[in-house]
Enzyme design. Structure first.
Site, PDB file in Angstrom:
ATOM      1  N   HIS A 167     -53.528  68.058 -55.610  1.00  0.00           N
ATOM      2  CA  HIS A 167     -53.540  69.029 -54.523  1.00  0.00           C
ATOM      3  C   HIS A 167     -52.288  68.885 -53.662  1.00  0.00           C
ATOM      4  CE1 HIS A 167     -57.874  68.723 -55.436  1.00  0.00           C
ATOM      5  NE2 HIS A 167     -57.922  69.977 -55.065  1.00  0.00           N
ATOM      6  N   ASP A 195     -55.854  74.914 -63.332  1.00  0.00           N
ATOM      7  CA  ASP A 195     -56.379  74.461 -62.044  1.00  0.00           C
ATOM      8  C   ASP A 195     -55.762  75.367 -60.977  1.00  0.00           C
ATOM      9  OD1 ASP A 195     -57.711  72.994 -60.132  1.00  0.00           O
ATOM     10  OD2 ASP A 195     -56.974  71.052 -60.821  1.00  0.00           O
TER      11      ASP A 195
END
Length: 1017
Positions: free
Chosen positions: A242, A316
């Site tokens: 992230h 993702d």
């Protein structure tokens, strides 16, 4: 008997639909074969190929190129029934022709209502996805709550995992959800992994495969696609995708044996979805720093050709920092060319649509490739939506009730009971005997809570032990506990080592059971006590459900036999989008561990301070800052610790939290430069009377030569406040007129009340580059780099700057830049390395430091401005101050970043006069000299500010600290033993916002703390 219990598999090739070849099958997955007319996925069982082909062909013929491209895009949408939010989502459906939606945080009712509305607006049914690793609750907080995977990985009943998958599928189908981004098949084989942790089924590849497949088969038997993640395996990393691009250093042989094993078994079990991770995997991709999600070698050569997977491949989330690696094509196009079918959560869905459409029209993405992907997606839409049909429309209230029905509650109860395991139980201490006298000690929590009540402890037998308790308190508590036959200790944080000595003594005098409502790796932070304890219980999560289940285990009302997970250390997990994570805060408020989710009375060490809340909230609502952190410590106890607002000020921006890192601006002077000078003085390497010309020979023959170290620290050297060093970077021939001026011109950028900047210029190419290399090593912004020569230009500019008012107070950044040069010359180390080694590391201030992008993702750092004049970018993670930026981000006047908690660690060092946890880091005599040596007018002590206008009226005369331009301040009041930390990014999006100063918000907050504590009022 349920189909799951059968033991045979038969797989046939998927002819004419997918190009990948199905792998050879084994008897491993306990599933029956059921003829599926050539379709090797469980979801296609019973589907007739002719009917599917007829529907897909009809859709393909009716679709424009734009509509086909849209099928490849799945944006993230936050469920809402507000008219404007609904219109925005409908525009994505109509304008981008999107093929599906991943809903994020919201309520069951809002998502159900929005799903029905958007499906009615879509010419081709939408695939609705859930990121529900532990069920709908992960995103929809009024859904049933199930435990995370690690506890379930330890229990042995695979039928329970299958039933769990079926239950989640039932809830999904009620909600109109077709895809669940689960299970997590990452092996948690790196104890320092900051993002996987308890999301994984464990650290054994076979266990992870077995549990993940059982759960996935339940999902797909229930009509919901299971998507395995994060291929090729995110477990063996020390970074979070992230926030950055993590590297997996394993060899190909190691990957085949460990990371790839669960995915291989998942594909053999005929399960249908996979998510590609943003990872740098040198063993699989030779191109350096190429994310696995954008790698043809990984997504096509390995995943599809090598492992024979022909199902749907999702990236993702493309908004994650790990995906943001520059390339010759846009990320969206590279992801498709790499082999992905669906682009999940692009930063800008409209832009991604335009990029992919442009690539198709230019031939970069062939029409054949587009058609094959579109046909694959439509085939799964037929299996998931068309054949079973859309569920009959119900009222949202009825659907919410059906999701939360008795069946769901029974499943939740079974799962929570199964998720608790007893790792050790010497002398059969557990279950606790009815006749025994047993106490419960709760670390960093209230004495009584859900666990103590459910376990039947009386109030008089419940104790709290919190960080900061005195040695006398520890002795008193140990004495009180001697009368008990056994003691149960609850741990709710990932770093309980602060209580190590108490627990060591307790386990020596009492039979002790330790219950971990946290990551299981917290055990190794208290290794000695854990080894001596008679019983260890792992509950994994700090929730009321885990509390009830754990209470049942220690009292013997449930009976599950399980085995432990191995590991050594980890941080705690939480939530992020589109997958879950959380950074453990170094100093957590005692209230953070309360079990109950509703409002709780504050524990004794936290003081209710409604006035502080009100001042901060009102300042936020008036736009004084996008967000802030307020932290106060009194008598070595945290008395206030709260976050307000978001990092960028937007309603949906990342919320400020204890892990938010701020640019500390001039607070750098007291947290880095000043203590560095103290250390050199205590070692006899520097004196306050030493002169600049002696210390730095380059200044020996300048007007600055006789400036003393003391004058620099007191701001009495007569130096100018600052200099626009960046002027030297500008190519003057590129300017049309002046660089700055007092009047506005067309296109100029306002810098201050009466100051404007001309942004139409070019940088000198010999000094500034957009590529970092050996010739341009200094980072000026996220995409600008400077030559080392810029440092020389800066120092020469200071050397030639005239002085005035020598001996009088005149605040100057230049003096602290010179102090930096002195520290570096004498120590032989850069300032950042020197303070990190000598101060920050010894006290555990891990986020404090310069150049934070070298350690942390930009998403964790509060932005300081949208610089439209000089650097022409959002300043986030590079220093806001231009002088410090010209030095590459490491300077004596600014450049330090950190969290409020780690700032407080240094201030704790200060209030203890150089001592931290019993270790004397800065000589006490030297420290006292610095805070008691005052300049003219008592405005300054050595390095520290003492300006009364910037602090609370009730602060004692001995209070010292500093403020920072970006909206920060720190104050230490040794007389009242009070530390105050305020961090904000009031300069974002621009520096014209001065409400923080004009409204006196910082001193008001500081004063409100004093008033709440009854000090000086």
């Amino acid at each position: 008997m349920k189909r799951f219990l059968s033991l045979s598999i038969f797989v046939v090739a998927l002819a004419g639909l997918f190009s990948a070849t199905a792998p050879t099958q084994t008897q491993r997955s306990p599933r029956p074969d059921k003829k599926s007319e050539g379709y090797p996925f469980l979801l296609f069982e019973g589907i007739k190929k002719e009917e599917l082909s007829r529907w897909v062909d009809a859709q393909m013929k009716s679709m424009s190129v734009e509509q086909k491209v849209g099928q490849l895009i799945m944006p993230i949408v936050y469920p809402s029934t507000q008219a404007d939010k609904m219109r925005q989502a409908e525009q994505l459906v109509r304008n981008c022709h999107i093929g599906g939606i991943l809903f994020q945080k919201g309520s069951l009712s809002d998502q159900y209502t929005m799903t029905r509305r958007l499906q009615s607006a879509a010419p081709t049914p939408l695939l609705i996805a859930l990121d529900g690793e532990w069920g709908l609750y992960m995103r929809l907080k009024d859904a049933p709550r199930f435990p995370r995977n690690m506890g379930l990985g330890q229990q042995k009943d695979n039928q329970l995992l299958y039933d769990y998958g079926r239950e989640v599928a039932r809830e999904c189908r009620l909600m109109g959800i077709h895809i669940n981004f689960a299970p997590v098949l990452d092996i948690n084989n790196n104890s320092k992994n900051p993002v996987i942790g308890t999301r994984s089924f464990g650290d054994n590849p076979h266990q992870v495969a077995e549990k993940g497949i059982a759960y996935a088969q339940g999902l797909e038997d229930g009509g919901v696609m299971a998507v395995a993640k994060h291929f090729p395996g995110h477990g063996n990393t020390t970074e979070d995708s992230h926030k950055t691009l993590p590297t997996v250093f394993a060899s190909r042989q190691e990957l085949d044996k460990t990371e790839l094993y669960p995915f291989r078994e998942f594909f053999r079990a005929r399960l249908s979805g996979v998510m590609t991770a943003h990872l740098n995997v040198p063993a699989l991709e030779s191109r350096q720093n190429t994310p696995s999600s954008l790698s043809y070698a990984i997504c096509t050569d390995l995943l599809q050709k090598g492992m024979g997977f022909g199902g749907l491949i999702f990236t993702d989330g493309l908004a994650m920092e790990g995906a943001k690696v520059a390339g010759s094509q846009p990320i969206s196009v590279r992801a498709i060319l790499a082999g992905n079918d669906i682009l999940l959560g692009p930063v800008d869905p409209n832009k991604a649509f335009t990029e992919v459409l442009g690539a198709v029209r230019s031939g970069t993405i062939s029409s054949e490739l587009l058609d094959s992907k579109c046909r694959k997606i439509l085939s799964f839409k037929y299996a998931l939506i068309i054949r079973p049909g859309l569920p009959q429309e119900e009222s949202a209230t009825r659907v919410v009730n059906q999701v939360n029905n008795r069946e769901a509650k029974q499943m939740a109860s079974k799962l929570w009971d199964a998720s608790i395991y007893i790792q050790k139980n010497k002398k059969q201490l557990l279950p606790l005997r009815q006749e025994s006298r047993v106490a419960c000690v709760n670390l960093e929590a209230a004495a009584t809570n859900t666990f103590t009540q459910a376990a039947g402890f009386s109030t008089k037998d419940c104790y709290a032990y919190v960080k900061g308790n005195s040695t006398a308190r520890m002795r008193e508590l140990l004495a009180s506990l001697k009368r008990y036959d056994a003691v149960v200790v609850t741990v709710r944080q990932s770093q309980p080592d602060w209580a190590g000595e108490f627990l060591r003594q307790l386990t020596e005098q009492n039979a002790t059971a330790i219950v971990f409502f946290s990551t299981p790796y917290a055990e190794n932070r208290i290794r000695t006590a854990a080894d001596k304890a008679q019983a260890i219980v792992m509950a994994y999560e700090n929730t009321s459900e885990a509390a009830l289940a754990a209470a049942g285990r220690i009292r013997g009302t449930t009976n599950n036999t399980v085995t432990p997970t191995q590991g050594s250390s980890a941080v705690e997990e939480g939530e992020a989008d589109p997958t879950a994570y959380m950074m453990a805060s170094p100093i957590a408020p005692p209230s953070v561990s309360s079990f109950e989710e509703g409002p709780q009375p504050p524990p004794p060490s936290i003081t209710a301070m409604p006035k502080v809340d009100r001042i901060a909230q009102e300042a936020l609502s008036r736009g004084a800052f996008p967000g802030c952190r307020v932290l106060a410590i009194h008598c070595n106890k945290i008395v206030y610790n709260k976050s307000f607002g978001t990092l960028d000020g937007s309603a949906r921006g990342e919320k400020v939290s204890s892990s938010t890192i701020y640019d500390l601006a001039s607070v750098t002077k007291v947290l880095a430069t000043t203590p560095a000078v103290m250390l050199l003085i205590q070692e006899g390497k520097l004196k306050l009377t030493d002169q600049l010309g002696f210390l730095l020979p380059r200044f020996a023959h300048t007007d600055l030569s006789n400036i003393t170290v003391q004058q620099l620290l007191l701001h009495e050297a007569g130096l100018r406040p600052s200099v626009s060093f960046y002027d030297a970077l500008i190519d003057q021939s590129s300017l049309n007129g002046r660089l700055t001026g007092a009047r506005q011109n067309p296109g100029w950028v306002q810098l201050d009340t009466n100051s404007w900047g001309n942004p139409f210029f070019a940088f000198r190419p010999e000094l500034v580059s957009r590529t970092q290399n050996a010739n341009y090593p200094l980072r000026f912004s996220t995409d600008l780099y400077l030559s080392e020569e810029v440092k020389n230009i800066l120092l020469n500019t200071i050397a030639s700057t005239p002085r005035c008012g020598v001996g009088n107070y005149k605040y100057s950044d230049l003096g602290f830049i010179l102090l930096q040069q002195i520290v570096e010359k004498i120590s032989g180390k850069s300032l950042d390395s020197f303070v990190e080694e000598r101060i920050y590391q010894p006290i555990g201030a891990n986020t404090l430091g310069y150049q934070p992008l070298n350690k942390f993702s930009a998403s964790r750092i509060a932005p300081t401005q949208n610089d439209k004049f000089l650097r022409k970018s959002i300043i986030r993670g590079t220093v806001d101050d231009e002088a410090a930026a010209c030095l590459g981000g490491v300077s004596g006047n600014a450049g330090l970043f950190g969290t409020a908690e780690d700032v407080a660690r240094v201030l704790e060092l200060f209030i203890q006069e150089g001592s931290y946890n019993g270790k004397q880091i800065i000589d006490r005599k030297v420290f006292r000299q610095f805070i008691t040596t005052h300049g003219k007018g008592n405005r300054r002590s050595l390095g520290f500010d003492k300006g009364r206008a910037s602090m609370a009226d009730s602060a004692s005369a001995s209070t010292y600290g500093h403020t920072g331009f970006t909206g920060t301040c720190v104050w230490v009041d040794p007389d009242n033993e009070l530390i105050f930390v305020f961090l904000s990014n009031r300069t974002y999006p621009n520096r014209l916002n001065k409400k923080l100063m004009t409204e006196g918000i910082r001193p008001k907050l500081h004063q409100a703390i004093y008033e709440a504590l009854g000090i000086g009022v």
